[in-house]
Scaffold this motif. Structure first.
Motif, PDB file in Angstrom:
ATOM      1  N   ILE A   1      39.096  45.262  37.114  1.00  0.00           N
ATOM      2  CA  ILE A   1      37.880  44.467  36.962  1.00  0.00           C
ATOM      3  C   ILE A   1      38.031  43.380  35.903  1.00  0.00           C
ATOM      4  O   ILE A   1      37.359  42.341  35.964  1.00  0.00           O
ATOM      5  CB  ILE A   1      36.697  45.396  36.608  1.00  0.00           C
ATOM      6  N   GLU A   2      38.917  43.580  34.940  1.00  0.00           N
ATOM      7  CA  GLU A   2      39.024  42.684  33.783  1.00  0.00           C
ATOM      8  C   GLU A   2      39.075  41.212  34.156  1.00  0.00           C
ATOM      9  O   GLU A   2      38.483  40.371  33.487  1.00  0.00           O
ATOM     10  CB  GLU A   2      40.263  43.052  32.956  1.00  0.00           C
ATOM     11  N   ASN A   3      39.775  40.872  35.224  1.00  0.00           N
ATOM     12  CA  ASN A   3      39.968  39.463  35.581  1.00  0.00           C
ATOM     13  C   ASN A   3      39.232  39.069  36.862  1.00  0.00           C
ATOM     14  O   ASN A   3      39.569  38.063  37.491  1.00  0.00           O
ATOM     15  CB  ASN A   3      41.466  39.166  35.738  1.00  0.00           C
ATOM     16  N   LEU A   4      38.213  39.846  37.234  1.00  0.00           N
ATOM     17  CA  LEU A   4      37.440  39.548  38.437  1.00  0.00           C
ATOM     18  C   LEU A   4      36.019  39.129  38.058  1.00  0.00           C
ATOM     19  O   LEU A   4      35.336  39.832  37.311  1.00  0.00           O
ATOM     20  CB  LEU A   4      37.379  40.778  39.350  1.00  0.00           C
ATOM     21  N   TYR A   5      35.585  37.992  38.596  1.00  0.00           N
ATOM     22  CA  TYR A   5      34.226  37.494  38.352  1.00  0.00           C
ATOM     23  C   TYR A   5      33.599  37.108  39.687  1.00  0.00           C
ATOM     24  O   TYR A   5      34.294  36.629  40.585  1.00  0.00           O
ATOM     25  CB  TYR A   5      34.250  36.283  37.412  1.00  0.00           C
ATOM     26  N   VAL A   6      32.292  37.316  39.821  1.00  0.00           N
ATOM     27  CA  VAL A   6      31.627  37.059  41.094  1.00  0.00           C
ATOM     28  C   VAL A   6      30.371  36.221  40.891  1.00  0.00           C
ATOM     29  O   VAL A   6      29.799  36.168  39.799  1.00  0.00           O
ATOM     30  CB  VAL A   6      31.258  38.383  41.802  1.00  0.00           C
ATOM     31  N   ASP A   7      29.940  35.579  41.991  1.00  0.00           N
ATOM     32  CA  ASP A   7      28.685  34.825  41.949  1.00  0.00           C
ATOM     33  C   ASP A   7      27.494  35.772  41.867  1.00  0.00           C
ATOM     34  O   ASP A   7      26.561  35.543  41.098  1.00  0.00           O
ATOM     35  CB  ASP A   7      28.554  33.953  43.209  1.00  0.00           C
ATOM     36  N   LYS A   8      27.544  36.831  42.679  1.00  0.00           N
ATOM     37  CA  LYS A   8      26.428  37.763  42.740  1.00  0.00           C
ATOM     38  C   LYS A   8      26.940  39.194  42.806  1.00  0.00           C
ATOM     39  O   LYS A   8      27.877  39.492  43.553  1.00  0.00           O
ATOM     40  CB  LYS A   8      25.549  37.482  43.969  1.00  0.00           C
TER      41      LYS A   8
END
Length: 261
Positions: A160-167
């Motif tokens: 998860i450390e390097n994962l980003y999401v819009d929603k």
């Protein structure tokens, strides 16, 4: 051992055995019986356990039924909530879908979307969308929790450390005005907590039965969530209090017709 560590161990035993004895806990944790009684009192105040003579039993709110059975519990409400949540998803979005049965219904509602990147820690949800050519599916690795068929643990946290999401789309085990959003399983709760911090918009889906319930692990405070979607069966006074806390709450009418699909 700190009180919170003792209580975590007590909760671990309760989740496994459903009941604990003060004498056994005193011996196992190497503290006095009075210390254990105080721990159980505090846990009862939080709604986690119910004290009985000589020990405690697990609060029913912390007992989970099997995943497949929970799909049919409040199904009309879950379907309608999921449908409303899907309206916030736009073609081209990168989204995270949490584990849980309402999240599974949500997945069924977005199958007509285009060019989505979907991250999930749920094997049932991944299985539902894996063959859709318009979706790029990323599964967070980790240890499999068999009851929920979800993934958690150090491997998941590192992923998860390097994962980003819009929603980020989340289900929840309990909602309380003071305790906030809580879930039963510690590992799953940590995944949800981390993904919330990596979501530009946080959307929580919860049917009326989840309110005024506290489970063991805090996921978020009321003010941390951008949108809460529930059904019209929510208590009016509770809805008023949530809005007074500046929570954005959307209520939907359960679609009984959906059950005939």
């Amino acid at each position: 051992m700190l009180p919170q560590d003792r209580q975590r161990e007590i909760m671990k035993q309760l989740l496994e055995f459903r009941t604990v004895k003060i004498s056994d806990l005193s011996r196992d944790l190497n503290v006095t019986r009075e210390t254990i009684r105080k721990d159980l009192y505090e846990m009862e105040e939080k709604g986690l356990v119910r004290k009985v003579h000589g020990g405690a039993i697990l609060n029913k709110a912390n007992l989970e039924t099997k995943y497949t059975n929970r799909k049919s519990t409040n199904e009309a409400e879950k379907r309608s909530i999921a449908k409303k949540a899907s309206e916030f998803i736009e073609d081209g979005d990168t989204i995270y879908i949490d584990y849980g049965t309402t999240a599974w219904f949500f997945t069924r509602e977005i199958l007509n979307k285009k060019n989505l990147t979907i991250i999930t820690n749920s094997l049932p949800i991944a299985n539902e969308i894996i063959d859709y050519s318009d979706f790029e599916v990323i599964i967070i690795g980790g240890t499999v929790r068999k009851n929920e068929k979800s993934l958690f643990g150090p491997i998941a946290y590192r992923g998860i450390e390097n994962l980003y999401v819009d929603k980020g789309i989340f289900g929840i085990g309990g909602i309380d005005l003071n305790a906030g959003y809580t879930n039963v399983h510690m590992g799953e709760s940590e995944v949800s907590r981390l993904m919330m911090t990596h979501s530009q918009k946080i959307i929580v889906m919860a049917d009326y039965s989840k309110f005024n319930t506290i489970t063991m692990n805090k996921v978020a405070a009321i003010e941390d969530v951008d949108i809460l979607i529930t059904d019209v069966n929510i208590d009016d006074e509770l809805l008023k209090q949530l809005k007074e806390m500046n929570a954005t709450v959307i209520t939907v009418e359960p679609d009984k017709g959906a059950l005939n699909e």
